[in-house]
Design a protein around this motif. Structure first.
Motif: not given
Length: 64
Positions: A29-51
């Motif tokens: 169960x992700x906390x608010x902002x946790x999934x985005x934070x994990x994705x931002x740590x991956x080199x070569x990925x950019x978070x465009x949108x979250x919902x």
């Protein structure tokens, strides 16, 4: 037949009382902002949108 199918997959059990195949799944169960934070740590990925909708988090990513 269900028992034979259960033998073909790892992590699958056959419930002989119900004559059903049981798949064990585990969720985080992700906390608010946790999934985005994990994705931002991956080199070569950019978070465009979250919902968030009905208990489901989602991110739209772009591969750089």
């Amino acid at each position: 037949v269900a028992e034979m199918m259960a033998e073909k997959y790892d992590g699958v059990e056959f419930d002989s009382k119900k004559n059903l195949v049981v798949f064990q799944r585990y969720c985080h169960m992700y906390r608010r902002g946790e999934l985005e934070s994990l994705c931002e740590r991956v080199t070569g990925l950019e978070v465009l949108e979250s919902s968030y909708e009905k208990g489901n988090h989602a991110v739209l990513l772009r591969v750089l």
